[in-house]
Structures are given as C-alpha cells and as structure tokens.
Design a protein around this motif. Structure first.
Motif, PDB file in Angstrom:
ATOM      1  N   UNK A   1       4.536   2.861  22.092  1.00  0.00           N
ATOM      2  CA  UNK A   1       4.211   1.668  22.871  1.00  0.00           C
ATOM      3  C   UNK A   1       4.687   1.893  24.311  1.00  0.00           C
ATOM      4  N   UNK A   2       5.723   1.168  24.793  1.00  0.00           N
ATOM      5  CA  UNK A   2       6.175   1.367  26.177  1.00  0.00           C
ATOM      6  C   UNK A   2       7.595   1.905  26.225  1.00  0.00           C
ATOM      7  N   UNK A   3       8.036   2.539  25.134  1.00  0.00           N
ATOM      8  CA  UNK A   3       9.372   3.106  25.084  1.00  0.00           C
ATOM      9  C   UNK A   3       9.293   4.610  24.885  1.00  0.00           C
ATOM     10  N   UNK A   4      10.228   5.323  25.526  1.00  0.00           N
ATOM     11  CA  UNK A   4      10.305   6.779  25.387  1.00  0.00           C
ATOM     12  C   UNK A   4      11.486   7.125  24.490  1.00  0.00           C
ATOM     13  N   UNK A   5      11.185   7.781  23.372  1.00  0.00           N
ATOM     14  CA  UNK A   5      12.231   8.155  22.432  1.00  0.00           C
ATOM     15  C   UNK A   5      12.423   9.674  22.461  1.00  0.00           C
ATOM     16  N   UNK A   6      13.646  10.078  22.574  1.00  0.00           N
ATOM     17  CA  UNK A   6      13.951  11.508  22.574  1.00  0.00           C
ATOM     18  C   UNK A   6      13.865  12.021  21.141  1.00  0.00           C
ATOM     19  N   UNK A   7      13.036  13.048  20.923  1.00  0.00           N
ATOM     20  CA  UNK A   7      12.818  13.605  19.584  1.00  0.00           C
ATOM     21  C   UNK A   7      13.160  15.092  19.624  1.00  0.00           C
TER      22      UNK A   7
END
Length: 404
Positions: free
Chosen positions: A356-362
């Motif tokens: 969506x509008x969030x950046x998650x570190x993977x």
C-alpha cells in the motif's frame, strides 16, 4: 508651609501607564516567540510525518538464458512440409472425408470427385484387353494350323507329291500366322497400357494425402467444381491445405549487421506469443544464403527440439540466440529484481517492499546475476520495491510513488 512651619512633601507615586506599556510589550514578544517555536515545531513535525517520495521497481520472473543471449530476433512458425492438395482430374466434388484439424496418413483418401465417366472408360479399357487376348488366342490357333500345314507340305514336297509353289504358299501362310501372333501380343500390351492409364485416371478422382499430417484449411465443399488450374469461374484448384507438424520450424529475420553471431547448430530459446510463460529449446539448422535488401536481413531457420501439440503454423515467435546450451537446471524461471533495489551485502541484503503506502524492509538471499537483474528469495513476481532507497528510509515508513 503648614501651620507648624514644617513643609510636607507629597508621597511618591509610580506612573502606572508607562509600566503597563512595558509589561504589554514583554508579553507580546513572549507570545511571538512561542508562536515562532510552535511554527518551527509544526514544520518539523510535518516534514517528519510527510511520506518519502520514492521510485518503484517491479519484481519479475527471468530465465537464466537471458544472461547468455547474443541477440534476439522475431519470426513465425512454419511447416517445412506443407501442401495444397488437389486433383489432376476435373469434376464435381461428390465426397469430402476430412475437416480442419483432421489427422491423416500418407495415401489416405481425403475427398472424391465424380468418376462415373472415368470409371466407364476404365471398364472399356479392360474390355479391350479381353478383346486383344482373344485375338491372340485366335492368332495362335491359326499359327498352329499354318505350321502343321507347312510341315505336311514339306513332307510331300520331299516326295515330289506337291509343287514348289504349294510349298511356298504354305511357308507364306505360316509367316503371316507368326506375324499375327506378334501383332496380337503387341495389341495386348497396348490394351493393358490403356487399361492402366484409365485406372490411373479413375484413381485420380480420389484425392489422397501426400504425407502424414494435419488438415489446416478446407478450400472446397461437396458440389464445388474442382479443376487442375482453377481456370473456370467459381472452381477450386485445391480441396484442402495440410502440413506435416513434425517439420515445424521458426523462420526468423536476422539483421545482416549481426549475422556473424549466428551459426549452424547454435542453441536457441524460442518463446511463442501464444504461450508467453513457456520456453522451447531450438537449434539453428539453416541460414538462407541470400539477403533481403528491403529489410537488410537474412532468414534463419530454427527447428524445435521440444515438441508440443499446441504449436501451430503461423504463430508469432521470438528467438534468443545463445552463446551456449542451457542445462536442465537452468530451464525454469527465476524471481529477480534489479540490482538498484538491493541494499546491504551478503547476509545483510534486503529490499524495501511497498505494501500500500508503507515501505517494509525485507531480508533476501542473493542468487545468480542475470544481466542487471539479481535472483532473490522471499519475493514473488509482481511485488513492488523501492529503487535506490535512501539511507534515511526506515522500515514501515510511509512512501509516495514518484510520478516520473
């Protein structure tokens, strides 16, 4: 001066107007300072809460052969063995036994044109053979009689019972009988040849498959006039078109400027527009020894090493010419991402996936490089990741995709 003679002084009074003004000005500066602090704090808070603008890359599926591709070309699937099947005879089509997609064997009757007149001619030719054979029997009987009389005439001539002219007449009759037998034998051969020709003409009313294959199109229907050269109005020159699916190959145009990268026996990977998720192994089998000057290209023919019943003539194809053949473990697609999306090295490698509008570190595990793409774990094709993430980007940060 008072009555006692002592002068009394007035009491000391403060100017309340001046002091109040000073206090009002002090409070004004205080309020202005507080407002400035609040504005600065609000700006800082707004900047802290505003989403970061980022560029986005899409995780894709790539094949290992893309890393060893020398050049790419486009073309079409064609059948090396293909025929428009018609008849040497002319007539009205009275029976059609196949349709589009029918699988046929070599020699199988596909259709039949009217043949009553040709069949009558064949029967007449066979009857002529019988007449010729009967004439042979008669000639042989006459020869037998002539030779018997000749032997008798010679015996009597030896005893001087008949004249020389009678002996000459018997010999001439025997010669005529032998000639008649020879003529009858020749007549038999001619009649048999005529019968064979008539039977061939009769058989030509049966339209047969020239090879094993599949019917691609149907050009005529029952009742249509079939002629050799389709000269008559509304007549058909061919009844069906068929192809040998075992001879399917790709004809691709290769620019003459890169022709040096192509060789006979070169491994290829073939992608059909009809099956974008499938790849077929191929091999260069021929390079047509001429250049199409209008396109400055050379036709190259690639055969399929992998057969599939779904491959059809005239399908659009893309061909990748490889520097080496691919192993069995290199046949499957890999999940890859552009190297610009990766941060960290080794075990610390990671990407920022956008949800969506969030950046998650993977965290990801790096694999082999395929051009500018790098094989990665965890992710799947279609995921969106941040391109060149900034050092200040944190896990869970709000982001806004750049419109550039």
């Amino acid at each position: 001066m008072s009555e006692s003679g002592i002068e009394k002084k007035a009491p000391l009074r403060l100017d309340k107007g001046a002091g109040g003004a000073r206090r009002s000005r002090g409070r004004g500066w205080l309020y202005a300072g507080l407002a400035a602090v609040l504005l600065v704090g609000a700006g800082i808070a707004k900047r802290a809460l505003a989403p970061a603008t980022v560029e986005v890359l899409t995780v894709a599926a790539a094949y290992p052969y893309q890393g060893v591709t020398l050049l790419n070309a486009t073309g079409y699937v064609v059948a090396q063995r293909k025929a428009a099947v018609g008849s040497k005879a002319s007539g009205r089509l009275e029976w059609l036994g196949v349709r589009e997609g029918s699988v046929v064997k070599a020699g199988e009757v596909l259709a039949r044109i009217e043949s009553k007149d040709v069949e009558a001619q064949a029967r007449q030719a066979e009857a002529n053979v019988g007449v010729a054979r009967a004439s042979q029997v008669q000639a042989q009987a006459e020869l037998f009689e002539a030779e018997r009389l000749l032997r008798r005439a010679r015996d009597l001539a030896d005893r001087n019972y008949v004249s020389v002219s009678a002996l000459d007449e018997a010999e001439a009759r025997a010669k005529r009988a032998r000639a008649a037998v020879t003529s009858a034998e020749a007549a038999i051969r001619a009649a048999e040849a005529g019968a064979r020709a008539a039977n061939v003409s009769l058989d030509q009313t049966n339209i047969r498959a020239p090879f094993d294959g599949v019917v691609l199109t149907k050009s005529a229907n029952v009742g249509d006039i079939v002629t050799t050269f389709s000269a008559a109005a509304d007549s058909k020159g061919a009844v069906v078109t068929m192809a040998d699916m075992a001879t399917l190959e790709v004809e691709a145009d290769v620019s003459e400027s890169v022709l040096g990268k192509v060789r006979i026996g070169q491994p290829c990977e073939i992608q059909l527009d009809a099956f974008p998720d499938m790849r077929f192994r191929g091999e260069v089998i021929r390079i047509v020894p001429t250049v199409d000057r209008s396109k400055a290209s050379v036709m190259t023919k690639i055969r399929f090493l992998d057969r599939d019943e779904r491959i059809l003539p005239e399908m659009s194809a893309k061909v990748a010419f490889l520097s080496r053949a691919m192993g069995a473990n290199e046949r499957n697609p890999r999940v890859v991402v552009h190297k610009d999306a990766l941060v960290g090295e080794g075990a610390a490698s990671a990407v920022f996936r956008i949800d969506q509008d969030l950046a998650h570190r993977v965290a990801v595990t790096r694999g082999a490089a395929i051009g500018d793409q790098v094989e990665v774990s965890v992710l799947k094709a279609g995921d969106r990741v941040v391109r060149k993430p900034a050092d200040t980007l944190k896990d869970g940060a709000r982001v806004e995709v750049s419109s550039k």
